[in-house]
Design an enzyme around this catalytic site. Sequence first.
Site, mmCIF file in Angstrom:
data_model
loop_
_atom_site.group_PDB
_atom_site.id
_atom_site.type_symbol
_atom_site.label_atom_id
_atom_site.label_comp_id
_atom_site.label_asym_id
_atom_site.label_seq_id
_atom_site.Cartn_x
_atom_site.Cartn_y
_atom_site.Cartn_z
ATOM 1 N N SER A 123 -13.813 37.168 11.286
ATOM 2 C CA SER A 123 -12.915 36.062 11.587
ATOM 3 C C SER A 123 -11.529 36.661 11.840
ATOM 4 O O SER A 123 -10.606 36.474 11.052
ATOM 5 C CB SER A 123 -12.936 35.142 10.360
ATOM 6 O OG SER A 123 -12.334 33.945 10.597
ATOM 7 N N ILE A 130 -9.109 46.674 8.109
ATOM 8 C CA ILE A 130 -10.453 46.865 8.659
ATOM 9 C C ILE A 130 -10.518 48.230 9.366
ATOM 10 O O ILE A 130 -11.538 48.906 9.341
ATOM 11 C CB ILE A 130 -10.780 45.720 9.650
ATOM 12 C CG1 ILE A 130 -10.677 44.347 8.971
ATOM 13 C CG2 ILE A 130 -12.142 45.923 10.321
ATOM 14 C CD1 ILE A 130 -11.606 44.059 7.842
ATOM 15 N N GLU A 131 -9.372 48.621 9.958
ATOM 16 C CA GLU A 131 -9.328 49.896 10.681
ATOM 17 C C GLU A 131 -9.620 51.086 9.760
ATOM 18 O O GLU A 131 -10.026 52.151 10.221
ATOM 19 C CB GLU A 131 -7.935 50.113 11.323
ATOM 20 C CG GLU A 131 -7.483 49.051 12.282
ATOM 21 C CD GLU A 131 -6.745 47.912 11.581
ATOM 22 O OE1 GLU A 131 -7.326 47.264 10.692
ATOM 23 O OE2 GLU A 131 -5.579 47.667 11.934
ATOM 24 N N ASP A 187 -9.985 42.031 3.345
ATOM 25 C CA ASP A 187 -8.812 41.427 3.993
ATOM 26 C C ASP A 187 -7.587 42.237 3.564
ATOM 27 O O ASP A 187 -7.610 42.876 2.510
ATOM 28 C CB ASP A 187 -8.657 39.952 3.564
ATOM 29 C CG ASP A 187 -7.826 39.148 4.535
ATOM 30 O OD1 ASP A 187 -8.403 38.328 5.293
ATOM 31 O OD2 ASP A 187 -6.575 39.318 4.559
ATOM 32 N N ILE A 242 -9.633 33.377 2.604
ATOM 33 C CA ILE A 242 -9.941 32.725 1.319
ATOM 34 C C ILE A 242 -11.444 32.530 1.136
ATOM 35 O O ILE A 242 -11.881 32.018 0.112
ATOM 36 C CB ILE A 242 -9.208 31.377 1.164
ATOM 37 C CG1 ILE A 242 -9.668 30.346 2.209
ATOM 38 C CG2 ILE A 242 -7.699 31.583 1.261
ATOM 39 C CD1 ILE A 242 -9.127 28.932 1.948
ATOM 40 N N CYS A 297 -6.107 35.320 15.265
ATOM 41 C CA CYS A 297 -6.198 34.663 16.575
ATOM 42 C C CYS A 297 -4.913 34.804 17.391
ATOM 43 O O CYS A 297 -4.903 34.536 18.590
ATOM 44 C CB CYS A 297 -6.523 33.181 16.391
ATOM 45 S SG CYS A 297 -5.306 32.332 15.387
HETATM 46 C C1 LIG Z 1 -7.916 33.899 10.949
HETATM 47 S S1 LIG Z 1 -7.693 34.553 9.360
HETATM 48 C C2 LIG Z 1 -9.336 34.429 8.719
HETATM 49 C C3 LIG Z 1 -9.402 33.465 7.593
HETATM 50 C C4 LIG Z 1 -10.761 33.320 6.990
HETATM 51 N N1 LIG Z 1 -11.769 32.953 7.961
HETATM 52 C C5 LIG Z 1 -10.752 32.279 5.872
HETATM 53 O O1 LIG Z 1 -11.765 31.597 5.683
HETATM 54 O O2 LIG Z 1 -9.726 32.154 5.194
HETATM 55 C C6 LIG Z 1 -7.553 36.282 9.678
HETATM 56 C C7 LIG Z 1 -7.492 37.108 8.412
HETATM 57 O O3 LIG Z 1 -7.492 38.487 8.782
HETATM 58 C C8 LIG Z 1 -6.649 39.189 7.906
HETATM 59 N N2 LIG Z 1 -6.278 40.413 8.641
HETATM 60 C C9 LIG Z 1 -5.509 40.495 9.728
HETATM 61 N N3 LIG Z 1 -5.472 41.761 10.187
HETATM 62 C C10 LIG Z 1 -6.242 42.493 9.357
HETATM 63 C C11 LIG Z 1 -6.604 43.873 9.312
HETATM 64 N N4 LIG Z 1 -6.148 44.726 10.227
HETATM 65 N N5 LIG Z 1 -7.415 44.286 8.322
HETATM 66 C C12 LIG Z 1 -7.861 43.418 7.387
HETATM 67 N N6 LIG Z 1 -7.559 42.094 7.388
HETATM 68 C C13 LIG Z 1 -6.759 41.646 8.363
HETATM 69 C C14 LIG Z 1 -5.523 38.241 7.596
HETATM 70 O O4 LIG Z 1 -4.909 38.558 6.359
HETATM 71 C C15 LIG Z 1 -6.256 36.896 7.564
HETATM 72 O O5 LIG Z 1 -6.654 36.545 6.263
#
Ligand SMILES: C[S@@+](CC[C@H](N)C(=O)[O-])C[C@H]1O[C@@H](n2cnc3c(N)ncnc32)[C@H](O)[C@@H]1O
Length: 315
Positions: free
Chosen positions: A69, A50-51, A28, A10, A72
Amino acid sequence: MRILELFCGIGGCAAALGPRAQIAAAIDIDRTALAIYAHNFPHTTAVRTIESISCAEYRAWGADLWWLSPPCQPYTRRGNQRDLADPRAAGLLAVIERIAELLPAYVAVENVPPFRTSQACRRLLETLRRCHYQVRTRVLCPTELGIPNRRARFYLVAARGALQDIPLPHPHPVPLADFLDDTLDDAPDAALALPASIAQRYATAIDVVDAGDAQASTSCFTSAYGRSHVRSGSYLQTMTGLRRFAPREILRLLGFPPSFQLPDGLTVQQAWRYVGNSLSVAAVRHVLAAIPTLSESCGSTAPRPAAGSHRHAPE
Ligand SMILES: C[S@@+](CC[C@H](N)C(=O)[O-])C[C@H]1O[C@@H](n2cnc3c(N)ncnc32)[C@H](O)[C@@H]1O
């Protein structure tokens, strides 16, 4: 400084950097997270894995700082701690390869504390050191900045040039009451109430805070808040029973500015999920102040509750 916000959710990082930040792109895979992001920030967003980002795209964005980010779950007990074997670590692994190829000036990462001892972290550190980055890591909790919310997180800041020292400020603890919405005293929101039967059943397992206690500190609000009764965040003692924290109260505890709004149409369950997945804006500002060009915009981490309608508004 141009910034690339990877796994942006977000927009916790965008909130930490403020309105003058030059965010080249925010990426994202989650459409709803990006809709919340776009509701609040004018920066370019892309629903992508991201990949799937190519070297050419990274070059075109020309970002000096890559903010990450990543998920986790690969490093938490709840997520089975599968580390690099967890498919959710794939995005981070892809970025590590791109770092080695493209050598951005700065890299910064936020994750849960167990990430520190993970193979994924070791792989990242090996790459950064091989590419001659100076690296700083630390675990920081917003309570160390005077904010009554526990959210200890691992932070890494790496630079191919110099980083600045950032001593912890002497925090002036802000009482929990300052982060609460007093309109909820006059007009309680039924969606926040915890039924007495559930409060009784989980009485020994849930964390209850009383805003009348000047030392009260909330536990970490996770994306499971509202779905899981225990270990997902605190409950507030009120005159009529226990209630959950409203998403806007959690946003204040995280340090989001008053201008940050959740779009109409988002259910409270969705709001808890996305807000709980986000980050401590105050802690991120603190760690990013190590980057010389950001030290002015991120340097002041004094905690201030953000919104207008709360009890003891600071002067
Ligand atoms: C821990 S959250 C980060 C949230 C962020 N820091 C915030 O302020 O809302 C991890 C984020 O990575 C995204 N995500 C997970 N795997 C992903 C991928 N392979 N490529 C892109 N986004 C990814 C998820 O949708 C999620 O919003």
